[in-house]
Design a protein around this motif. Structure first.
Motif, short mmCIF file in Angstrom:
data_model
loop_
_atom_site.label_atom_id
_atom_site.label_comp_id
_atom_site.label_asym_id
_atom_site.label_seq_id
_atom_site.Cartn_x
_atom_site.Cartn_y
_atom_site.Cartn_z
N THR A 8 11.06 -0.22 -18.49
CA THR A 8 10.65 -0.23 -19.88
C THR A 8 10.45 -1.77 -20.32
OG1 THR A 8 12.91 -0.13 -20.67
CG2 THR A 8 11.73 1.89 -20.42
N ARG A 9 11.10 -2.55 -19.63
CA ARG A 9 10.64 -4.03 -19.94
C ARG A 9 11.17 -5.02 -18.88
NH1 ARG A 9 15.55 -2.41 -21.84
NH2 ARG A 9 17.41 -3.92 -21.78
N GLY A 29 -14.14 4.05 -8.14
CA GLY A 29 -13.75 3.65 -6.97
C GLY A 29 -12.03 3.74 -6.60
N GLU A 30 -11.65 4.83 -7.42
CA GLU A 30 -10.24 5.11 -7.33
C GLU A 30 -10.11 6.72 -6.89
OE1 GLU A 30 -7.83 2.52 -10.42
OE2 GLU A 30 -8.56 4.48 -11.16
N LEU A 31 -8.97 6.98 -6.16
CA LEU A 31 -8.82 8.28 -5.83
C LEU A 31 -7.30 8.74 -6.67
CD1 LEU A 31 -9.37 6.72 -2.87
CD2 LEU A 31 -9.24 9.05 -2.19
N LEU A 32 -7.22 9.90 -6.96
CA LEU A 32 -6.08 10.53 -7.69
C LEU A 32 -5.22 11.34 -6.53
CD1 LEU A 32 -4.00 11.12 -9.87
CD2 LEU A 32 -5.45 13.17 -10.53
N ILE A 33 -4.08 10.89 -6.20
CA ILE A 33 -3.46 11.81 -4.89
C ILE A 33 -2.13 12.61 -5.82
CG2 ILE A 33 -4.19 10.24 -3.26
CD1 ILE A 33 -1.07 9.31 -3.09
N ALA A 34 -1.81 13.71 -5.18
CA ALA A 34 -0.62 14.33 -5.59
C ALA A 34 0.42 13.53 -4.67
CB ALA A 34 -0.64 15.84 -5.33
N VAL A 35 1.42 12.87 -5.04
CA VAL A 35 2.25 12.11 -4.18
C VAL A 35 3.24 12.87 -3.44
CG1 VAL A 35 3.82 10.20 -4.08
CG2 VAL A 35 2.12 10.11 -5.66
N ARG A 36 3.31 12.64 -2.14
CA ARG A 36 4.21 13.39 -1.36
C ARG A 36 5.37 12.41 -0.91
NH1 ARG A 36 2.18 17.08 -3.44
NH2 ARG A 36 0.93 18.57 -2.45
N ALA A 37 5.02 11.10 -0.63
CA ALA A 37 6.01 10.13 -0.40
C ALA A 37 5.49 8.79 -0.86
CB ALA A 37 6.31 10.17 0.90
N ALA A 38 6.70 7.98 -1.29
CA ALA A 38 6.52 6.57 -1.51
C ALA A 38 7.43 5.52 -0.97
CB ALA A 38 6.61 6.49 -3.15
N GLY A 39 7.03 4.66 -0.44
CA GLY A 39 7.76 3.65 -0.02
C GLY A 39 8.45 2.56 -1.11
N VAL A 40 9.70 2.04 -0.69
CA VAL A 40 10.40 1.30 -1.72
C VAL A 40 10.24 -0.07 -0.85
CG1 VAL A 40 12.46 1.15 -2.78
CG2 VAL A 40 11.90 3.42 -2.19
N ASN A 41 10.08 -1.14 -1.81
CA ASN A 41 10.15 -2.50 -1.22
C ASN A 41 10.70 -3.28 -2.33
OD1 ASN A 41 7.99 -2.12 1.33
ND2 ASN A 41 7.26 -1.10 -0.74
N PRO A 42 10.99 -4.34 -1.71
CA PRO A 42 11.81 -5.64 -2.58
C PRO A 42 10.82 -5.92 -3.61
CG PRO A 42 12.04 -6.16 -0.33
CD PRO A 42 11.04 -5.00 -0.30
N VAL A 43 9.48 -5.81 -3.52
CA VAL A 43 8.49 -6.07 -4.62
C VAL A 43 8.65 -5.52 -5.77
CG1 VAL A 43 6.55 -4.64 -3.76
CG2 VAL A 43 6.24 -6.94 -5.17
N ASP A 44 9.12 -4.26 -5.49
CA ASP A 44 9.35 -3.35 -6.74
C ASP A 44 10.31 -3.92 -7.69
OD1 ASP A 44 7.67 -1.27 -5.77
OD2 ASP A 44 9.22 -0.62 -4.54
N TRP A 45 11.62 -4.29 -7.27
CA TRP A 45 12.41 -4.86 -8.25
C TRP A 45 12.17 -6.06 -8.76
CZ3 TRP A 45 15.20 -9.06 -6.60
CH2 TRP A 45 15.41 -9.17 -5.10
N GLY A 49 11.84 -7.68 -12.42
CA GLY A 49 12.28 -8.93 -12.93
C GLY A 49 11.37 -9.70 -13.67
N GLY A 50 9.90 -9.50 -13.55
CA GLY A 50 9.26 -10.41 -14.03
C GLY A 50 8.29 -11.18 -13.18
N MET A 51 8.37 -10.94 -11.96
CA MET A 51 7.32 -11.53 -11.12
C MET A 51 6.21 -10.79 -11.23
SD MET A 51 7.11 -11.38 -6.89
CE MET A 51 5.94 -9.68 -6.86
N ARG A 52 4.80 -11.80 -11.21
CA ARG A 52 3.53 -11.01 -11.49
C ARG A 52 2.45 -11.51 -10.25
NH1 ARG A 52 0.43 -12.78 -16.81
NH2 ARG A 52 2.42 -12.43 -17.58
N ARG A 53 2.08 -10.63 -9.77
CA ARG A 53 1.09 -10.71 -8.68
C ARG A 53 -0.09 -11.92 -9.04
NH1 ARG A 53 1.97 -5.07 -7.76
NH2 ARG A 53 3.08 -4.88 -5.35
N PRO A 54 -0.52 -12.69 -8.13
CA PRO A 54 -1.58 -13.65 -8.62
C PRO A 54 -2.69 -12.95 -9.39
CG PRO A 54 -0.70 -14.15 -6.27
CD PRO A 54 -0.31 -12.91 -6.81
N GLY A 55 -3.31 -13.15 -10.32
CA GLY A 55 -4.29 -12.62 -10.99
C GLY A 55 -4.20 -11.26 -11.74
N ALA A 56 -3.00 -10.78 -11.77
CA ALA A 56 -2.50 -9.74 -12.46
C ALA A 56 -2.19 -9.87 -13.97
CB ALA A 56 -1.18 -9.23 -11.85
N ALA A 57 -2.61 -8.81 -14.82
CA ALA A 57 -2.73 -8.99 -16.09
C ALA A 57 -1.11 -8.80 -16.59
CB ALA A 57 -3.52 -8.05 -16.93
#
Length: 307
Positions: A8-9, A29-45, A49-57
């Motif tokens: 939430t922040r 250019g997008e697809l909507l999927i019903a998710v069956r599985a999602a990977g968990v990665n360090p980038v998620d946390w 924490g405030g990291m922003r990908r290059p060029g991301a709003a």
């Protein structure tokens, strides 16, 4: 079951919550999927924490966690070709994956081979694709020696296996607790910690020809000193500026469906095992994140969403 797991922040685990979210609609250019599985990665946390990908709003809260998913196509956005409702697919997400539905850009979405499970497919767009891109970027000749820092994690395990499949000798730096796992992948294990350069030289007296760094910091700096050619250093854990100062570079991500097809074929062909070590239901997404954030997970952690 909650519809989504969000933050939430910016901040730590205290910003996380289960929330009801609207079913997203695919844009051009997008697809909507019903998710069956999602990977968990360090980038998620890190994003939490405030990291922003290059060029991301700047994010609009709440933000749904998750950067990779596998599932079934439910709706196609304008201009999408090559996919149909009902197709099993996997790819990078545009707006989160720890939810019942997710949006995937068609350019980074691939058809899921019949021999590939949703659980395994969901681990490939981030970790395996990053591993593949980096090993290809290094372009080491068959028989060369590659040092991998952080060899026991999700990306590291994939790097070891892809490098081995391409004929490289691998030295894997990881904690003593991950020794058996790293060796099972086909790497020579070297314990992490201060003085790593001396231990690597003992394990690879002929020297190392490339370094694939997944740790950064002092580990990256010490590993860089082992190379005769600094250009054969790449990192997925440090900034481009830090890498350049050492003579190396960041991993260059292709982010294409073609790469996803390639890594899926490596799995189907038995050359790459995603090594999913734990599977959590969506209503335990918080536990899944903690398993990755504490840094002790072997291989990949996956969140499974009931169909």
């Amino acid at each position: 079951m909650p519809k989504a797991y969000v933050y939430t922040r910016h901040g730590g685990p205290e910003t996380e919550a289960f929330a009801d979210v609207d079913r997203p609609s695919p844009g051009p250019g997008e697809l909507l999927i019903a998710v069956r599985a999602a990977g968990v990665n360090p980038v998620d946390w890190r994003l939490r924490g405030g990291m922003r990908r290059p060029g991301a709003a700047e994010p609009v809260f709440p933000v749904v966690f998750g950067s990779e998913a596998a599932g079934v196509v439910e709706e196609l956005g304008a201009g999408v070709t090559g996919f149909a409702v009902g197709d099993a697919v996997f790819g990078n997400t545009a707006g989160g994956a720890f939810a019942g539905h997710a949006l995937l850009p068609a350019t980074v979405t691939a058809h899921q081979p019949a021999a590939l499970s949703f659980t395994d497919a969901a681990t490939l767009p981030v970790a395996a694709a990053t591993a593949y891109d980096g090993v290809r970027q290094l372009d080491l000749p068959e028989g060369a020696t590659l040092l991998i820092t952080g060899a026991g994690g999700g990306v590291g395990a994939a790097v070891v296996q892809i490098a081995r499949a391409w004929g490289l000798r691998v030295v894997g730096l990881a904690s003593e607790a991950k020794k058996e796992f790293v060796e099972s992948l086909g790497a020579v294990h070297v314990p992490s910690g201060p003085g790593l350069a001396e231990r690597v030289r003992a394990a690879a007296p002929q020297g190392v020809d490339g370094v694939y760094d997944l740790v950064g910091g002092e580990v990256l700096a010490e590993a860089a000193g082992l190379l005769a050619d600094p250009a054969k250093l790449i990192t997925a854990a440090a900034t481009p500026e830090t890498a350049a100062a050492l003579g190396g570079a960041r991993v260059e991500r292709a982010r294409t469906a073609a790469v996803l097809d390639e890594v899926a074929e490596l799995v189907v062909g038995g050359e790459l095992d995603p090594h999913v070590s734990q599977i959590f239901p969506l209503d335990r997404a918080d536990e899944a994140l903690r398993a990755v954030e504490d840094g002790h997970a072997l291989g990949k952690i996956v969140i499974e969403v009931a169909g």
